[in-house]
Every structure is written in structure tokens, then in C-alpha cells.
Design an enzyme around this catalytic site. Structure first.
Site, PDB file in Angstrom:
ATOM      1  N   TYR A  25      23.712  31.501 -38.966  1.00  0.00           N
ATOM      2  CA  TYR A  25      23.691  32.214 -40.253  1.00  0.00           C
ATOM      3  C   TYR A  25      22.327  32.839 -40.555  1.00  0.00           C
ATOM      4  O   TYR A  25      21.741  32.580 -41.591  1.00  0.00           O
ATOM      5  CB  TYR A  25      24.078  31.258 -41.395  1.00  0.00           C
ATOM      6  CG  TYR A  25      25.303  30.447 -41.114  1.00  0.00           C
ATOM      7  CD1 TYR A  25      26.563  31.023 -41.185  1.00  0.00           C
ATOM      8  CD2 TYR A  25      25.203  29.097 -40.750  1.00  0.00           C
ATOM      9  CE1 TYR A  25      27.695  30.274 -40.907  1.00  0.00           C
ATOM     10  CE2 TYR A  25      26.331  28.356 -40.469  1.00  0.00           C
ATOM     11  CZ  TYR A  25      27.572  28.952 -40.544  1.00  0.00           C
ATOM     12  OH  TYR A  25      28.677  28.206 -40.262  1.00  0.00           O
ATOM     13  N   TYR A  28      35.422  23.345 -46.202  1.00  0.00           N
ATOM     14  CA  TYR A  28      34.807  23.983 -45.034  1.00  0.00           C
ATOM     15  C   TYR A  28      35.432  23.388 -43.782  1.00  0.00           C
ATOM     16  O   TYR A  28      35.452  22.167 -43.618  1.00  0.00           O
ATOM     17  CB  TYR A  28      33.284  23.781 -44.996  1.00  0.00           C
ATOM     18  CG  TYR A  28      32.700  24.373 -43.736  1.00  0.00           C
ATOM     19  CD1 TYR A  28      32.540  25.744 -43.605  1.00  0.00           C
ATOM     20  CD2 TYR A  28      32.392  23.560 -42.642  1.00  0.00           C
ATOM     21  CE1 TYR A  28      32.076  26.298 -42.414  1.00  0.00           C
ATOM     22  CE2 TYR A  28      31.925  24.111 -41.450  1.00  0.00           C
ATOM     23  CZ  TYR A  28      31.767  25.477 -41.349  1.00  0.00           C
ATOM     24  OH  TYR A  28      31.322  26.018 -40.175  1.00  0.00           O
ATOM     25  N   ASP A  41      40.320  16.604 -42.033  1.00  0.00           N
ATOM     26  CA  ASP A  41      39.180  17.085 -41.273  1.00  0.00           C
ATOM     27  C   ASP A  41      38.051  16.082 -41.474  1.00  0.00           C
ATOM     28  O   ASP A  41      37.371  16.109 -42.490  1.00  0.00           O
ATOM     29  CB  ASP A  41      38.799  18.491 -41.749  1.00  0.00           C
ATOM     30  CG  ASP A  41      37.596  19.045 -41.006  1.00  0.00           C
ATOM     31  OD1 ASP A  41      36.912  18.264 -40.312  1.00  0.00           O
ATOM     32  OD2 ASP A  41      37.329  20.252 -41.141  1.00  0.00           O
ATOM     33  N   LYS A  58      31.330  16.497 -34.441  1.00  0.00           N
ATOM     34  CA  LYS A  58      29.947  16.201 -34.843  1.00  0.00           C
ATOM     35  C   LYS A  58      29.364  14.907 -34.261  1.00  0.00           C
ATOM     36  O   LYS A  58      28.785  14.946 -33.195  1.00  0.00           O
ATOM     37  CB  LYS A  58      29.838  16.257 -36.359  1.00  0.00           C
ATOM     38  CG  LYS A  58      29.992  17.696 -36.872  1.00  0.00           C
ATOM     39  CD  LYS A  58      29.287  17.961 -38.176  1.00  0.00           C
ATOM     40  CE  LYS A  58      29.061  19.433 -38.388  1.00  0.00           C
ATOM     41  NZ  LYS A  58      30.062  20.086 -39.225  1.00  0.00           N
TER      42      LYS A  58
END
Ligand SMILES: *Cc1c(COP(=O)(O)O)cnc(C)c1O
Length: 430
Positions: free
Chosen positions: A21, A149, A250, A279
């Protein structure tokens, strides 16, 4: 490395490499790392930073962990990767066993993929394929709360928050999905019946098109670090069952202890039909993710000769699976809930002084997550070097300065992280 060599590398980095980003013409500063071990990240200029980020939720046992290093050395001398089509191996099988053993009991089947976003794509495809075999080919859309997200690939983006997320830019390219308001904030706030009635109305109206409901259990992370009452998850499950919609958790950020339970799903009474992990799965060593599902979904997809239509090149990568096996063994050998509960207490104490600052809207902690929400967004160009000067690695986004340290962090290091946040806000943002 001398100053000149460092400057050359930093300049090349700026010229050549895109970071997450960022702009290519006006990039935020990036600091050159030489090594990292335990809770310390050492920069090439010799400065050492206390890690408050676990490299985005992933490095839960700290950097350069001897047991994970050893597991990788051992595996690399056998083989690093073989194709997973037609071949299989012990590291993948052991990891599948561990994941099934550790996760909620209904989840019995494992699909490995390369990254969190891909594991979300896989989850969405599983839901669509499942309903297809159950005589509901029209169920191909998803319902999800705003402020979520779920990753950066296209289907994952389509279920991210439509405002904070990237919907504006990619609107015409994204599959339209159905959004409900996010669960009201507050872990112990009583359940809001009007809110649930609202969610129910969306289910009632669109259920014929809905394959799944996807949500980050208990904590909506990148969409605002919002903590909500886990009892909402029980209510969502009831709606999913009533309207023939699969529930997808999630757990890519919350999995492996971060919220104080091994999985955030353990805070509620129900279990999801599909769960994504990533992760922290390899202890932050190598990218790997998994999508777990139930017998019902897996066998449903497979009935009448059906196959699941996904197969990444690096599926079940042996090095990644070995790192994950070592990481999960470390979790199994420790008392992770107790460790994380201690960190929660340290974070709560270390961040409490920030509440008195004018610029601070709210301070909240859950498990090994500590959040200082500001009244206004801060500029990374300005704040990032200030934290480095304080000897800490903290990367805020928007209004949120947050900590999610490795679980090996010590109390005095948490104090230093809290003190750095207080000092930076107090000296520069009041
Ligand atoms: C980070 C994250 C993802 C995306 O994972 P990547 O490995 O970055 O693709 C998806 N969902 C949640 C909740 C995440 O935190």
C-alpha cells in the site's frame, strides 16, 4: 554494512520495489533490517527495535526461533517442495492432523494454499461448490458485515468493507455482495435485538442467492480493530442454518492464540462450517494458509464424482508445512491461553496512561492485542520515524496505533512499547 552501502540499498529499494500500500513516487520511509531474534528487530545501522507487530500477526514465537530453524534445516536436506498433485508427504500430513486436532471438532478436512487471501478465495469457492451439489446453483453470493477485511485478491476484496476497503477503485470489477452493519462494538455489550432483526431482514430477502456468511470472529481487525460480543456469532449461525447459508470464519488474524483462546471461535458456543487460517500458521517464517471444513461440506462437494476446483502450484509446500508443524508444536507445549492472558494484563497496564491524552479516543485490549484509537488519522511519513527513534517497531494505520507483540514478549518490553506510544502522541500529536 557501512553508511554508504546502506544508503545505496535504501535508494535502490525506493527505486525498484513496491511495498504494501505505497506510492512509488512518494513512498513512506522503509528501514533496512539486518537481523532479528526473539522480540528484537535489528536495523542495518545498528539500532535495535522492540517488535510490537509480530510482522502483522505472524511471528508469534519471536524471530529466529531455534526449534523452527531446526525443523527447516532438517526438511531442506530432505526436499523443499514436490508437487501436491499425485504426491504427498509427512510434513503436510502431520500438519493436517494437528490442524484438525486443534480446531473446532466439526472441522475435519484441510485444503492448503499459499496465503490468507487465497485461503479466503478457496473458502468462497467451497461454499459455492457445496450448494451447487445440493441442488442450489443459484447460491453464489455472500453476506458479510461491513468493516471486515478478508484479503486483497478479487473475491476477497468483494467481501471487504466497501468503504474502507478498495471497492471504490475496483467497483466494476468486483462481484456485488450483500452487506449488513458490523456487530456493535463492545465485548460484553448486551446483544442488540434490533441489530439482529436488521441482519435477519437481509437474510430473508436474499437467502436464495447466498452461499455463505463470512466474518472475522470476535475481532474485525484491519477494518478498525473492532471487538464485539461473541454471542453475535451464535446468532449468525442460527440465521445461517435457518436460511441454508454456510458460516465462514476468517481466523487468519485471530487464530493461534491471539485473542486469548487458541481460536476466536472458542469464545462462542457454535462452530463454523469453514475456517481460514494463515498469518501465524508457520510462526511467521514462510507464507502458508489453510482452509478447513466439515465432513458435510467436503463430502457434499465430492458427491457423484465431484472434485474441488482449486490446486495451487505450491500447495502443501514441505518447507512451509515443516515450519508450521514446529510452530504448532511450540503452541501445544506451552500454555498459550495463560501466556496471552498475561500479555493482555501487561498491555492493559502499559496503554492505560494513553487514555489521558486529548488526542486519544479510546484504548482497548483483548488477548495479545492492544489498541490506541486516536481522534484523527496520523501520517505514516511523520509517525513511523518517531517510533523508530523511540526504539520500537510499531506501524499505525489511519487512526489506530496498535500492538500485537510476539507471545515471548516480556513485561518490561510491553512497558517500553506503551511508553513509546504515550511519548510520541504526547510530544507530537497533542
Ligand atoms: C491478513 C488477512 C487476510 C489476508 O491474508 P494474506 O496472507 O495477506 O493474503 C485475510 N483475512 C484476514 C482477517 C487477515 O487479517
Amino acid at each position: 554494512m557501512n553508511q554508504e552501502e546502506r544508503d545505496v540499498l535504501t535508494e535502490l529499494d525506493k527505486q525498484l520495489l513496491w511495498h504494501p500500500y505505497t506510492s512509488m513516487s512518494h513512498p513512506t520511509p522503509h528501514f533496512l533490517v539486518e537481523k532479528a531474534s526473539g522480540c528484537q528487530i535489528q536495523l542495518a545501522d545498528g539500532r535495535s527495535l522492540i517488535d510490537g507487530m509480530s510482522s502483522w500477526w505472524s511471528v508469534i514465537h519471536g524471530y529466529n526461533h531455534p526449534a523452527i530453524n531446526q525443523a527447516l534445516h532438517t526438511q531442506i536436506d530432505q526436499f523443499s517442495h514436490v508437487m501436491f498433485g499425485g504426491l504427498t508427504h509427512q510434513p503436510a500430513i502431520s500438519l493436517g492432523q494437528k490442524l484438525v486436532e486443534m480446531s473446532p471438532p466439526t472441522l475435519t478436512r484441510v485444503f492448503f494454499s499459499d496465503s490468507g487471501s487465497v485461503s479466503v478465495e478457496v473458502a468462497l469457492k467451497m461454499a459455492i461448490q457445496y450448494w451447487n451439489t445440493q441442488g442450489h446453483p443459484e447460491k453464489q453470493h455472500f453476506i458479510t458485515p461491513r468493516s471486515g477485511y478478508h484479503g486483497d485478491t478479487f473475491a476477497a476484496m468483494s467481501v471487504c468493507d466497501p468503504v474502507n476497503g478498495m471497492h471504490g477503485l475496483f467497483q466494476k470489477a468486483l462481484t456485488p455482495q450483500f452487506f449488513v452493519p458490523p456487530p456493535p462494538i463492545g465485548l460484553t455489550q448486551p446483544i442488540d435485538a434490533d441489530y439482529l432483526a436488521d441482519v435477519r431482514a437481509t437474510f430473508e430477502q436474499y437467502h436464495e442467492q447466498l452461499a455463505g456468511f463470512i466474518i472475522e470472529p470476535v475481532v474485525q481487525n484491519a477494518g478498525g480493530m473492532r471487538f464485539y460480543n461473541p454471542a453475535y456469532l451464535d446468532a449468525f449461525k442460527a440465521l445461517c442454518d435457518e436460511f441454508k447459508v454456510l458460516l465462514i470464519f476468517d481466523e487468519i488474524a485471530t487464530g493461534f492464540g491471539r485473542t486469548g483462546k487458541l481460536f476466536a471461535a472458542e469464545h462462542c458456543a457454535i462452530e463454523p462450517d469453514i475456517m481460514c487460517v494463515g498469518k501465524a500458521l508457520t510462526g511467521g517464517y514462510i507464507t502458508l494458509a489453510a482452509t478447513l471444513t466439515s465432513d458435510k461440506v467436503a463430502l457434499g462437494i465430492s458427491q457423484e464424482g465431484g472434485v474441488f476446483m482449486h490446486g495451487p502450484t505450491f500447495m502443501g509446500n514441505a518447507l512451509a508445512c515443516s515450519a508450521a508443524n514446529a510452530s504448532l508444536e511450540l503452541i501445544q507445549q506451552s500454555n498459550i491461553e495463560e501466556t496471552v492472558t498475561n500479555i493482555e494484563q501487561w498491555l492493559t497496564a502499559a496503554l492505560a496512561p494513553c487514555e489521558s491524552l486529548d488526542m486519544v479516543q479510546n484504548v482497548r485490549c483483548l488477548g495479545a492485542i492492544g489498541v490506541v484509537e486516536l481522534k484523527q488519522a496520523v501520517d505514516l511519513h511523520q509517525i513511523q520515524p518517531l517510533f523508530v527513534e523511540q526504539g520500537v517497531w510499531i506501524r499505525p494505520f489511519g487512526k489506530l496505533i496498535y500492538l500485537m507483540p510476539p507471545y515471548i514478549i516480556q513485561e518490561d518490553e510491553v512497558k517500553k512499547l506503551g511508553h513509546a506510544i504515550y511519548t510520541v502522541i504526547n510530544q507530537h500529536f497533542q
